[in-house]
Design a protein around this motif. Structure first.
Motif, short mmCIF file in Angstrom:
data_model
loop_
_atom_site.label_atom_id
_atom_site.label_comp_id
_atom_site.label_asym_id
_atom_site.label_seq_id
_atom_site.Cartn_x
_atom_site.Cartn_y
_atom_site.Cartn_z
N LEU A 83 14.32 80.16 98.12
CA LEU A 83 12.97 79.57 97.36
C LEU A 83 12.81 78.94 96.79
O LEU A 83 11.97 77.88 96.70
CB LEU A 83 12.41 81.01 97.88
CG LEU A 83 11.20 80.84 98.96
CD1 LEU A 83 11.99 81.32 99.78
CD2 LEU A 83 10.61 82.25 98.76
N GLU A 84 13.79 78.83 95.66
CA GLU A 84 13.60 78.60 93.88
C GLU A 84 14.81 77.41 93.90
O GLU A 84 14.84 76.86 92.97
CB GLU A 84 13.79 79.38 92.50
CG GLU A 84 12.87 80.90 93.14
CD GLU A 84 12.77 81.63 91.69
OE1 GLU A 84 14.61 81.89 91.33
OE2 GLU A 84 12.85 82.81 91.76
N SER A 85 15.52 77.44 95.48
CA SER A 85 16.81 76.46 95.19
C SER A 85 16.04 74.90 96.00
O SER A 85 14.99 75.04 95.82
CB SER A 85 17.44 76.75 95.74
OG SER A 85 18.06 76.47 97.92
N LYS A 86 17.02 74.08 95.12
CA LYS A 86 16.87 72.67 96.16
C LYS A 86 16.95 72.15 97.14
O LYS A 86 17.09 70.57 97.40
CB LYS A 86 17.07 71.05 94.82
CG LYS A 86 16.78 71.66 93.43
CD LYS A 86 17.74 70.63 92.30
CE LYS A 86 16.90 71.53 91.13
NZ LYS A 86 17.37 72.32 90.17
N GLU A 134 16.54 86.45 99.02
CA GLU A 134 15.43 85.00 99.66
C GLU A 134 15.04 84.13 98.17
O GLU A 134 14.83 83.22 98.37
CB GLU A 134 14.15 86.55 100.30
CG GLU A 134 14.53 86.88 101.42
CD GLU A 134 13.43 87.06 102.10
OE1 GLU A 134 12.23 86.68 101.49
OE2 GLU A 134 13.50 87.50 103.26
N LYS A 135 14.72 84.96 97.41
CA LYS A 135 13.94 84.49 96.06
C LYS A 135 14.81 83.32 95.39
O LYS A 135 14.31 82.13 94.98
CB LYS A 135 13.43 85.63 95.20
CG LYS A 135 12.83 86.46 95.12
CD LYS A 135 12.14 87.00 93.86
CE LYS A 135 10.88 87.90 94.67
NZ LYS A 135 10.78 89.08 93.82
N LEU A 136 15.67 83.91 95.48
CA LEU A 136 17.15 82.40 95.20
C LEU A 136 16.94 81.42 96.32
O LEU A 136 17.39 80.29 95.61
CB LEU A 136 18.37 82.89 94.84
CG LEU A 136 18.91 83.65 94.24
CD1 LEU A 136 20.51 84.16 94.45
CD2 LEU A 136 19.14 82.98 92.49
N GLU A 153 24.12 72.49 98.16
CA GLU A 153 23.82 71.29 96.96
C GLU A 153 24.59 70.37 97.12
O GLU A 153 23.83 69.24 97.69
CB GLU A 153 22.62 72.31 95.67
CG GLU A 153 22.40 71.54 95.13
CD GLU A 153 21.52 71.59 93.76
OE1 GLU A 153 20.92 70.72 93.51
OE2 GLU A 153 21.47 72.93 93.72
N GLU A 193 24.72 82.82 95.81
CA GLU A 193 24.28 82.03 94.80
C GLU A 193 25.20 80.62 95.14
O GLU A 193 24.92 80.19 94.89
CB GLU A 193 24.45 82.38 92.93
CG GLU A 193 22.67 83.12 92.61
CD GLU A 193 23.30 83.70 90.95
OE1 GLU A 193 24.73 84.26 91.18
OE2 GLU A 193 22.73 83.80 90.36
#
Length: 298
Positions: free
Chosen positions: A150-153, A146-148, A104, A97
């Motif tokens: 995939l959901e990121s910008k 991985e899910k974090l 970002e 995270e």
């Protein structure tokens, strides 16, 4: 290109530092928790970094503003992850995270290392599109990371790998090749599992795969492992044959005879067609991998 590596004291981290400093013109920032344990200190900058500390992550990434971050840092001891769940989650998920947030803010491409242990091992080898279903807490933590992503910008890639083996400087960690070689040389009786399947990965191949993804900024998920689909017993036989060691003290066993805290997926391994096609990735065979280790041992 400016590349920042986390976990540079680890096996993959060490191989990446060697590869990038010797075979590319990229600017490299190597980071790890604690002191630099690498034997060679030229060709890169070292910065101490604990990725579970958000402020440290923001400070270091803000200081160097890398084009790419390769996150090799993780808690990978599967049994330890099962019993020390808070520590596992902090390093394998919360730290990711922090890296996403820093990526970002500073427009960095993030390459995250992942694992075959996100699968249940009922129908390997797997493609990149296969449905994940972890059977251990380690697998759960790596899938959550991985899910974090995939959901990121951010711009990202995930390199999944399997049973990485190699020799690193100043590390006591063994691997199946070294263990089998020493045990047979010492005349020890050893039992080797023959009901689990993997595509074992030479650490140098994994480093090369990561650099290919980095240089192409190839987005998405990539399987980066070896190509040979083997049981640990078959790996042991190939090791014994390579070093001309007697096999009479080595017997096949099954995983039910071993008491392990965390459950292991029986049949994983990866199909590599995507990495071969998109990246030109070409791993060593397992026999060639043994030779690489033998040469490094002198």
């Amino acid at each position: 290109m400016k590349i920042l590596i986390t976990g540079s004291n680890g096996l993959l981290g060490q191989k990446l530092v060697k590869l990038i400093t010797e075979q590319s013109n990229h600017e490299l920032i190597a980071t790890a928790r604690g002191k630099n344990r690498l034997p060679n200190e030229s060709g890169y900058v070292f910065e101490s970094l604990d990725i579970s500390n958000e402020q440290q992550v923001m400070d270091v990434v803000g200081k160097y503003k890398p084009d790419v971050i390769i996150n090799t840092a993780a808690m990978t001891n599967v049994d330890q992850c099962e019993t020390e769940r808070d520590d596992c989650w902090e390093l394998n998920v919360t730290a990711v995270e922090h890296l996403i947030k820093a990526s970002e803010k500073h427009n960095a491409f993030l390459l995250q290392l992942s694992t075959d242990f996100i699968f249940d091992g009922n129908d390997g080898p797997y493609t990149e599109e296969a449905k994940a279903n972890p059977v251990s807490y380690y697998g759960e933590s790596k899938l959550a990371a991985e899910k974090l992503i995939l959901e990121s910008k951010i711009d990202w890639a995930i390199a999944r790998t399997v049973l990485v083996y190699g020799i690193a400087h100043d590390m006591s960690r063994s691997n199946i090749i070294l263990w089998v070689k020493k045990s047979l040389e010492d005349g020890k009786d050893i039992q080797v599992v023959d009901d689990q399947w993997r595509t074992p990965t030479l650490a140098e191949d994994l480093a090369k795969g990561c650099l290919l993804i980095t240089e192409k900024k190839a987005k998405g998920i990539y399987n980066i492992s070896g190509d040979d689909f083997l049981t640990p017993y078959e790996m042991a036989v190939k090791t014994a044959e390579f070093f001309n060691l007697p096999q009479n003290t080595m017997t096949k066993s099954d995983s039910t005879k071993f008491q392990q805290t965390a459950k292991r997926p029986p049949k994983t391994g990866f199909i590599l067609e995507k990495a071969k096609k998109d990246l030109g990735y070409k791993p060593h065979t397992f026999e060639q991998g043994i030779k690489v280790l033998a040469d490094q041992m002198g």
